[in-house]
Design a protein around this motif. Structure first.
Motif, short mmCIF file in Angstrom:
data_model
loop_
_atom_site.label_atom_id
_atom_site.label_comp_id
_atom_site.label_asym_id
_atom_site.label_seq_id
_atom_site.Cartn_x
_atom_site.Cartn_y
_atom_site.Cartn_z
N PRO A 295 4.84 16.12 -0.41
CA PRO A 295 4.65 15.28 -1.59
C PRO A 295 3.40 15.65 -2.40
O PRO A 295 2.40 16.07 -1.85
CB PRO A 295 4.50 13.88 -1.01
N SER A 296 3.52 15.44 -3.69
CA SER A 296 2.39 15.61 -4.60
C SER A 296 1.71 14.26 -4.80
O SER A 296 2.35 13.27 -5.14
CB SER A 296 2.88 16.13 -5.95
N ILE A 297 0.41 14.25 -4.57
CA ILE A 297 -0.37 13.03 -4.79
C ILE A 297 -0.35 12.67 -6.28
O ILE A 297 -0.20 11.50 -6.64
CB ILE A 297 -1.81 13.21 -4.28
N ASP A 298 -0.46 13.68 -7.15
CA ASP A 298 -0.44 13.42 -8.59
C ASP A 298 0.83 12.70 -9.01
O ASP A 298 0.78 11.74 -9.79
CB ASP A 298 -0.57 14.72 -9.39
N HIS A 299 1.99 13.15 -8.53
CA HIS A 299 3.25 12.50 -8.92
C HIS A 299 3.24 11.01 -8.53
O HIS A 299 3.61 10.15 -9.32
CB HIS A 299 4.45 13.18 -8.26
N THR A 300 2.82 10.73 -7.30
CA THR A 300 2.83 9.33 -6.83
C THR A 300 1.83 8.49 -7.61
O THR A 300 2.17 7.41 -8.12
CB THR A 300 2.53 9.27 -5.32
N LEU A 301 0.60 8.97 -7.75
CA LEU A 301 -0.42 8.20 -8.45
C LEU A 301 -0.07 7.99 -9.92
O LEU A 301 -0.21 6.88 -10.44
CB LEU A 301 -1.79 8.87 -8.32
N SER A 302 0.39 9.04 -10.59
CA SER A 302 0.72 8.92 -12.01
C SER A 302 1.87 7.96 -12.25
O SER A 302 1.82 7.12 -13.16
CB SER A 302 1.05 10.30 -12.60
N SER A 303 2.92 8.04 -11.43
CA SER A 303 4.05 7.14 -11.62
C SER A 303 3.65 5.69 -11.31
O SER A 303 4.09 4.76 -11.99
CB SER A 303 5.27 7.58 -10.80
N PRO B 237 7.63 10.45 2.37
CA PRO B 237 8.26 11.24 3.42
C PRO B 237 7.88 12.73 3.34
O PRO B 237 7.59 13.25 2.26
CB PRO B 237 9.76 11.06 3.17
N SER B 238 7.92 13.38 4.48
CA SER B 238 7.64 14.80 4.56
C SER B 238 8.56 15.58 3.64
O SER B 238 9.78 15.37 3.62
CB SER B 238 7.83 15.26 6.00
N ASN B 239 7.97 16.49 2.85
CA ASN B 239 8.70 17.42 2.00
C ASN B 239 9.45 16.75 0.84
O ASN B 239 10.40 17.32 0.30
CB ASN B 239 9.66 18.29 2.83
N TYR B 240 9.04 15.54 0.45
CA TYR B 240 9.60 14.85 -0.72
C TYR B 240 8.48 14.38 -1.63
O TYR B 240 7.48 13.85 -1.14
CB TYR B 240 10.40 13.60 -0.31
N HIS B 241 8.67 14.54 -2.93
CA HIS B 241 7.80 13.86 -3.89
C HIS B 241 8.24 12.40 -3.92
O HIS B 241 9.43 12.09 -3.82
CB HIS B 241 7.96 14.43 -5.30
N MET B 242 7.29 11.49 -4.06
CA MET B 242 7.61 10.06 -4.11
C MET B 242 7.07 9.50 -5.42
O MET B 242 5.87 9.55 -5.69
CB MET B 242 6.99 9.33 -2.92
N PHE B 243 8.00 8.97 -6.22
CA PHE B 243 7.67 8.37 -7.51
C PHE B 243 7.95 6.87 -7.45
O PHE B 243 8.79 6.41 -6.68
CB PHE B 243 8.57 8.94 -8.62
N ILE C 3 0.87 -1.17 0.00
CA ILE C 3 0.00 0.00 0.00
C ILE C 3 0.91 1.22 0.00
O ILE C 3 1.77 1.36 0.87
CB ILE C 3 -0.94 0.01 1.22
N ILE C 4 0.72 2.07 -0.99
CA ILE C 4 1.56 3.26 -1.17
C ILE C 4 0.72 4.48 -0.84
O ILE C 4 -0.31 4.71 -1.49
CB ILE C 4 2.10 3.30 -2.61
N LEU C 5 1.14 5.24 0.17
CA LEU C 5 0.38 6.40 0.64
C LEU C 5 1.07 7.69 0.27
O LEU C 5 2.25 7.88 0.57
CB LEU C 5 0.24 6.39 2.16
N SER C 6 0.34 8.59 -0.36
CA SER C 6 0.81 9.94 -0.58
C SER C 6 -0.19 10.86 0.09
O SER C 6 -1.31 11.07 -0.42
CB SER C 6 0.92 10.24 -2.07
#
Length: 188
Positions: free
Chosen positions: A105-113, A79-85, A35-38
């Motif tokens: 983090p941007s939810i869009d970046h995580t979900l799109s990647s 993590p706080s203050n990091y985009h996660m791809f 499970i990947i949380l943004s």
């Protein structure tokens, strides 16, 4: 439905902590997927959210390191203050690029990647929140034939995020937190 999916990605902002905590407290400790949380979080507060979620979760909650491999059964929190791809090799990539939709983090970046890596093997869930972040990511998941669930705006603390997603895409389900939990438990 069992075995059809390889990962679950969840995005949320204002009000989502309580929903995520409830979901993770009610999932079986043998839940088979990562499970990947943004989640939008305060950038100057480095800890506390992992601990808070861990207290409620039946699964191990981790803030991943850069290049860490995604492992089934773990919960990964951006993590706080990091985009996660999610990279093409199934690892995480962390970035301090400019905020997107006022968030890192941007939810869009995580979900799109995640959509581009897992494609039709992904379940994407967008929860309560106060801006448009996550809408494009959910559309990308839908476009890649992943399964999409948007929290029913009537059950949200703040309905802006789900309503923005519903404006640009048609999810497989619009669900209450209890219905989301039931769906996830059926994957186990």
């Amino acid at each position: 439905m069992k075995g059809q999916y390889k990962a679950v990605v969840i995005g949320g902002s204002a009000g989502s902590f309580s929903v995520v905590s409830r979901l993770l407290s009610k999932l079986d400790s043998n839940f088979p997927l990562p499970i990947i949380l943004s989640l939008h979080r305060l950038k100057h507060v480095r800890s506390g959210l992992v601990e808070g979620i861990s207290l409620k979760s039946n699964l191990k909650v981790i803030e991943p390191n850069d290049k860490e491999k995604i492992v089934a059964g773990n919960v990964y929190l951006a993590p706080s203050n990091y985009h996660m791809f999610i990279e093409h090799d199934g690892t995480f990539s962390l970035s301090t690029e400019e905020p997107l939709n006022h968030s890192r983090p941007s939810i869009d970046h995580t979900l799109s990647s995640a959509a581009f890596f897992f494609r039709a093997k992904l379940v994407g869930i967008l929860l309560t929140g106060a801006n448009k972040d996550g809408a494009k990511g959910m559309k990308d998941i839908a476009d890649k034939k992943g399964y999409t669930i948007v929290q029913d705006p009537s059950t949200c603390d703040i309905d802006t995020m789900p309503k923005n997603a519903l404006r640009i895409m048609k999810p497989n389900k619009v669900s209450s937190p209890d219905e989301i939990l039931s769906f996830l438990n059926n994957l186990a």
